[in-house]
Design a protein around this motif. Structure first.
Motif, PDB file in Angstrom:
ATOM      1  N   ALA A 109       0.807  -1.217   0.000  1.00  0.00           N
ATOM      2  CA  ALA A 109       0.000   0.000   0.000  1.00  0.00           C
ATOM      3  C   ALA A 109       0.841   1.268   0.000  1.00  0.00           C
ATOM      4  N   ASP A 110       2.021   1.202   0.615  1.00  0.00           N
ATOM      5  CA  ASP A 110       2.845   2.412   0.698  1.00  0.00           C
ATOM      6  C   ASP A 110       3.712   2.629  -0.536  1.00  0.00           C
ATOM      7  N   ASN A 111       3.567   1.760  -1.545  1.00  0.00           N
ATOM      8  CA  ASN A 111       4.362   1.900  -2.763  1.00  0.00           C
ATOM      9  C   ASN A 111       3.640   2.664  -3.870  1.00  0.00           C
ATOM     10  N   TYR A 112       2.415   3.051  -3.636  1.00  0.00           N
ATOM     11  CA  TYR A 112       1.687   3.825  -4.645  1.00  0.00           C
ATOM     12  C   TYR A 112       0.790   4.840  -3.929  1.00  0.00           C
ATOM     13  N   HIS A 113       0.430   5.872  -4.637  1.00  0.00           N
ATOM     14  CA  HIS A 113      -0.411   6.904  -4.046  1.00  0.00           C
ATOM     15  C   HIS A 113      -1.219   7.605  -5.136  1.00  0.00           C
ATOM     16  N   HIS A 114      -2.306   8.215  -4.734  1.00  0.00           N
ATOM     17  CA  HIS A 114      -3.152   8.974  -5.657  1.00  0.00           C
ATOM     18  C   HIS A 114      -2.540  10.353  -5.874  1.00  0.00           C
ATOM     19  N   VAL A 115      -2.593  10.801  -7.120  1.00  0.00           N
ATOM     20  CA  VAL A 115      -2.029  12.100  -7.478  1.00  0.00           C
ATOM     21  C   VAL A 115      -3.166  13.081  -7.701  1.00  0.00           C
ATOM     22  N   GLN A 116      -3.081  14.223  -7.087  1.00  0.00           N
ATOM     23  CA  GLN A 116      -4.104  15.243  -7.217  1.00  0.00           C
ATOM     24  C   GLN A 116      -3.714  16.243  -8.306  1.00  0.00           C
ATOM     25  N   TYR A 117      -4.701  16.709  -9.046  1.00  0.00           N
ATOM     26  CA  TYR A 117      -4.482  17.779 -10.028  1.00  0.00           C
ATOM     27  C   TYR A 117      -5.790  18.546 -10.162  1.00  0.00           C
ATOM     28  N   SER A 118      -5.681  19.789 -10.556  1.00  0.00           N
ATOM     29  CA  SER A 118      -6.869  20.640 -10.649  1.00  0.00           C
ATOM     30  C   SER A 118      -7.689  20.291 -11.886  1.00  0.00           C
ATOM     31  N   LEU A 231      -5.426  26.732 -22.352  1.00  0.00           N
ATOM     32  CA  LEU A 231      -6.004  25.429 -22.672  1.00  0.00           C
ATOM     33  C   LEU A 231      -5.091  24.585 -23.561  1.00  0.00           C
ATOM     34  N   GLU A 232      -3.908  25.119 -23.897  1.00  0.00           N
ATOM     35  CA  GLU A 232      -3.001  24.367 -24.758  1.00  0.00           C
ATOM     36  C   GLU A 232      -2.584  23.054 -24.119  1.00  0.00           C
ATOM     37  N   GLN A 233      -2.394  23.051 -22.810  1.00  0.00           N
ATOM     38  CA  GLN A 233      -2.127  21.829 -22.056  1.00  0.00           C
ATOM     39  C   GLN A 233      -3.023  21.815 -20.826  1.00  0.00           C
ATOM     40  N   THR A 234      -3.596  20.669 -20.528  1.00  0.00           N
ATOM     41  CA  THR A 234      -4.474  20.569 -19.370  1.00  0.00           C
ATOM     42  C   THR A 234      -3.655  20.488 -18.077  1.00  0.00           C
ATOM     43  N   PRO A 235      -4.260  20.828 -16.940  1.00  0.00           N
ATOM     44  CA  PRO A 235      -3.580  20.649 -15.653  1.00  0.00           C
ATOM     45  C   PRO A 235      -3.140  19.206 -15.418  1.00  0.00           C
ATOM     46  N   LYS A 236      -3.871  18.279 -15.978  1.00  0.00           N
ATOM     47  CA  LYS A 236      -3.530  16.859 -15.831  1.00  0.00           C
ATOM     48  C   LYS A 236      -2.195  16.547 -16.501  1.00  0.00           C
ATOM     49  N   VAL A 237      -2.001  17.065 -17.723  1.00  0.00           N
ATOM     50  CA  VAL A 237      -0.742  16.847 -18.435  1.00  0.00           C
ATOM     51  C   VAL A 237       0.415  17.533 -17.702  1.00  0.00           C
ATOM     52  N   LYS A 238       0.189  18.754 -17.246  1.00  0.00           N
ATOM     53  CA  LYS A 238       1.240  19.486 -16.527  1.00  0.00           C
ATOM     54  C   LYS A 238       1.650  18.745 -15.260  1.00  0.00           C
ATOM     55  N   ARG A 239       0.671  18.169 -14.563  1.00  0.00           N
ATOM     56  CA  ARG A 239       0.989  17.392 -13.353  1.00  0.00           C
ATOM     57  C   ARG A 239       1.756  16.131 -13.714  1.00  0.00           C
ATOM     58  N   LEU A 240       1.397  15.510 -14.822  1.00  0.00           N
ATOM     59  CA  LEU A 240       2.125  14.325 -15.281  1.00  0.00           C
ATOM     60  C   LEU A 240       3.580  14.675 -15.579  1.00  0.00           C
ATOM     61  N   PHE A 241       3.815  15.803 -16.231  1.00  0.00           N
ATOM     62  CA  PHE A 241       5.181  16.228 -16.541  1.00  0.00           C
ATOM     63  C   PHE A 241       5.987  16.463 -15.267  1.00  0.00           C
ATOM     64  N   GLU A 242       5.354  17.013 -14.247  1.00  0.00           N
ATOM     65  CA  GLU A 242       6.043  17.210 -12.968  1.00  0.00           C
ATOM     66  C   GLU A 242       6.463  15.875 -12.367  1.00  0.00           C
ATOM     67  N   LEU A 243       5.575  14.892 -12.433  1.00  0.00           N
ATOM     68  CA  LEU A 243       5.886  13.565 -11.892  1.00  0.00           C
ATOM     69  C   LEU A 243       7.028  12.904 -12.660  1.00  0.00           C
ATOM     70  N   LEU A 244       6.969  12.983 -13.989  1.00  0.00           N
ATOM     71  CA  LEU A 244       8.027  12.392 -14.805  1.00  0.00           C
ATOM     72  C   LEU A 244       9.370  13.052 -14.510  1.00  0.00           C
TER      73      LEU A 244
END
Length: 297
Positions: A109-118, A231-244
């Motif tokens: 359970a401690d090896n994964y977590h939910h990621v929040q984005y706007s 709107l060129e990139q969604t908050p979801k994509v920007k959050r994904l880039f931060e994680l990567l």
């Protein structure tokens, strides 16, 4: 002898036209058997061909019914609701019990977590506007073909998930390629007249569709959607880039690998392009997708 094929082919052979008898088989294997729901070809095979044979053979020594083996990594199809009912329905349909081998869990359970984005509240409003532009741009010749209209309408899904940049890439580079690949796959089904007819329709409409997509792009570029820079990139994509960025940096970019799963094939090439433009040559992203008749590598 072994026959290998998709459920729809065997449904035609055993249920629709009945030029093969179920009694000719001793073992039938269903891969991804969780798809045996509703009126799907797999469910039809079990309900309309196999079950009657099983019932006819009960208490009879003269006839025998085939053994049934279903394989799946998940017994639930669709949303994770009414799971016990879905399990019971599948077991009844297959006249079998579900068996799961014991194995050690790979993730704690401690090896994964939910990621929040706007969330952008404008997405649903613009999604409807995009669908209106798609319906207006497609001519009668192209819109009458189900596969064409479905693929084109996924523009709004690409927009909601990735943004306008990816949506325009999907319109200009992905839609025609996916439909060409689908036509090629259908052409390989040489014994199925319906597949051959659909493939021919797709091939013949592609030039007209290319012109329709050009008009769609013009319509969208002139709309209020294209003027929204944020709107060129969604908050979801920007959050994904931060994680990567964080994950690859913390692992020194050396031999670190990852897999990104998406909901629809429409997102695959567009998202891979976004990732490569952001991070290449630091690391690169390949696109691999396949579902039903569409493949994209």
């Amino acid at each position: 002898q072994i026959f290998l094929g998709i459920p729809a082919i065997f449904q035609r052979a055993l249920v629709t036209e009945k030029f093969i008898q179920i009694s000719n088989f001793s073992l039938i294997v269903f891969d991804e058997c969780h798809n045996a729901v509703g009126n799907s070809p797999m469910a039809s095979l079990l309900r309309d061909a196999i079950s009657p044979q099983v019932m006819a053979c009960e208490g009879s020594t003269a006839e025998s019914s085939p053994r049934i083996l279903g394989l799946t990594a998940s017994v639930i199809s669709g949303k994770l609701k009414n799971m016990e009912q879905k399990r019971s329905t599948l077991e009844k349909l297959m006249n079998a019990s579900i068996f799961s081998p014991e194995f050690a869990p790979r993730l704690e359970a401690d090896n994964y977590h939910h990621v929040q984005y706007s969330q952008d509240e404008r997405s649903e409003k613009y999604k409807e506007e995009i669908n209106e532009h798609v319906n207006a741009a497609l001519t009668r010749r192209t819109s009458r073909i189900k596969e064409v209209k479905q693929t084109a309408l996924r523009c709004s899904h690409v927009f909601c998930e990735l943004g306008t940049t990816s949506m325009f890439y999907y319109i200009g580079e992905v839609i025609l390629k996916q439909l060409r690949d689908k036509a090629t796959h259908l052409e390989l089904q040489t014994n199925d007249k319906h597949c051959q007819r659909t493939a021919l329709e797709l091939r013949e409409c592609l030039p007209a569709l290319q012109e329709d997509l050009k008009q769609l792009r013009v319509r969208l570029e002139q709309s209020s959607i294209a003027r929204q820079v944020d709107l060129e990139q969604t908050p979801k994509v920007k959050r994904l880039f931060e994680l990567l960025d964080t994950n690859f940096a913390s692992n020194d970019d050396n031999g670190y690998r990852g897999i990104i799963f998406v909901e629809q094939i429409a997102l695959v090439s567009a998202l891979a392009k976004e990732i490569n433009e952001k991070f290449s040559p630091r690391f690169t992203c390949g696109a691999v997708a396949g579902t039903k008749a569409q493949t994209e590598v």
